[in-house]
Enzyme design. Sequence first.
Site, PDB file in Angstrom:
ATOM      1  N   LYS A 198     -17.935  18.648   8.825  1.00  0.00           N
ATOM      2  CA  LYS A 198     -16.772  18.260   8.023  1.00  0.00           C
ATOM      3  C   LYS A 198     -16.613  19.166   6.810  1.00  0.00           C
ATOM      4  O   LYS A 198     -17.598  19.669   6.277  1.00  0.00           O
ATOM      5  CB  LYS A 198     -16.932  16.809   7.526  1.00  0.00           C
ATOM      6  N   ARG A 332      -4.443   6.808  -3.549  1.00  0.00           N
ATOM      7  CA  ARG A 332      -2.970   6.835  -3.586  1.00  0.00           C
ATOM      8  C   ARG A 332      -2.451   5.688  -2.735  1.00  0.00           C
ATOM      9  O   ARG A 332      -3.222   4.998  -2.095  1.00  0.00           O
ATOM     10  CB  ARG A 332      -2.478   8.140  -2.961  1.00  0.00           C
TER      11      ARG A 332
END
Lengths: 498, 162
Positions: A198, A332
Amino acid sequence: MSGRHGFRRVLVANRGEIAARVIRTCRRLGIETVLAVSDADAGSVPARLADKVAAIGPPPAAASYLDVGAVVGAAAAAGADAVHPGYGFLSENARLARACAAAGIVFIGPTPETLEASGDKLAAREHAAAAGLPVLPGGHVGGVAPKRESIGAVGHTATDDLDRAGAGGTGGVSGADEAGQARAAELAARIGFPVLVKAAGGGGGRGLRVVRDPGELSHAVAVASAEAEAAFGDGRVYLERYVSPARHVEVQLLGDGQRVVHLGTRDCSVQRRYQKLIEEAPAPLLGDGLRGRLHDAAVALGEHLRYRGAGTVEFLVDPEREEFYFLEVNARIQVEHPVTEAITGLDLVEEQIAIAEGRPLRVRQEDVAFAGHAIECRINAEDPRRGFLPSPGTITGAVFPVGAGVRVDTHVQAGATVPPHYDSLLAKVIGHGADRGEALATLRGALDRCAVDGVATNLDMHRGLLADAEFGKGGVDTGYLERFLESAAYVQDDHGRS
Amino acid sequence: MDLTNDDVAEILALLDSLPYDELDLQTPRFRLTLRRTPGGWTEESQTLTEPVTAAPAPASGGPAAAAPTAPHPAAPDVPDQEGLVAVPAPLPGTFYRAPRPGAAPFVEVGDEVREDTVVAIVETMKLMNSVHAGTPGRVARICLENAEPVGQSTTLMWIEPA
């Protein structure tokens, strides 16, 4: 905290359906909206809905929606009290949050420090472990040598297995160097294959590689690092155990910097290449014990971060072992927030605004009540029968369902342009019912009443998914969609897409 | 449209009790069409208000910095240019000559290409689509600068067939 007046004018620094959605809540609250638009969006539906528009640059996002100076300049010129960044683009950008603060404008979102802690996945992993959350066995492989690379961190005995110096990085750090390769091989052997490579600065599935064979590791690390360097300007990569089958379950949080509450789970396991296509709330078929542990873990991390605003903690759930692992924090509003709104009755954008206005959280945990079940389909301008080929163009007709239990968030109408510069989301269709079966039935009926003409869409694929027995049972894993597409004979070639 | 979902729900509640199957409402600001179908109601809405521009944005770079925004038009329907074969854009989007910023271009004028040689990328809706030469031969001309917008079937380059 008291005595502060609410916002009078908000600059919406986004486009598409989320811009339309933020504008609607602002209007209901009596807040004037100024929409920042690129030249490609000057005549869009959100531009027509906003009180005013402010041009921020040419169509490529790098020259408009990703330009911190242009966004803050437009907010200042418009006399906005606050900036709502939506999702994607600059929504988790600490530089925008700081530039807003410097200009005396409120950034509707977490603090810059939280954005930095959650935006760097290595740092986020470290915070999660410090807050007592289980993280997947794994560690950092790029550049600066970590002091420790323990592979503890199984179950609830999470340990801090990452080194902050490594996460901080220095110039030219990359997993592709020889020392990095040697560390990767040693670490992967201890984690056990398959492993997932990743990117520390990653997102959207880029810089991600599954490695099943030790012989493929060095190539995968090099490619992931190069891809991450190109996409995010940050070539640092790390390894984690690859869990499969697994489900993607997330917990919605609201925080005011002091107190944190959760708004329950969402399941987003129906994904293609890490792009979510269907989401639902609550996550189906989780035992109450596991669900409670997920809620507690998310709140613990939120409290550790002194979280302010709306945010989501994503987890990988191993359904067989009834275990879960921290994945990342999304600092968010998320695309799939309407399913949470449907079952809680809250308007998350309204809560974001109230928190940004400096008010303490208006809901206590015991006030959060969950009613029924909600499922959302993302209607994209892409053609599943042609390898999900994107389909920009002009909408010639847009008919959507309306009625009890149905919600549609969209930015398209007949005559609207779907520009090639941005993502392909056209609309979100949400069905809400007393239970999952009722939500499914409502959503099936709703999709049957949808018709979008002028561009290719994935509507038929969604109809097929909602009729599929495995999805109907609930609790599918992240490999489900690929299996469905194969069984339904969808063409899976890429048409030369690199 | 300025109507909220709640407004539409209230209109529907009224309509449901009436023998009508369609409501078409138009004002200078919006048009709303509700239709009764066997499965339930549908909505077609049009926001008709024109966008209102706020105070002009501060000039960031002057006219010289203005980037071309209109995509290049599709190639005229000319099958060849002195025996050359066009490489068209597979989709509208942004033309890139190299796999990533700073990398060497896929091809230069004069390079030999096979049918399946990747000669460019067109980015559409955040996805990178490889463009293949399509014809074995030599790159005769590259029509666009890196990062220019292209329309569907815009000619990206010309190949001189082998």
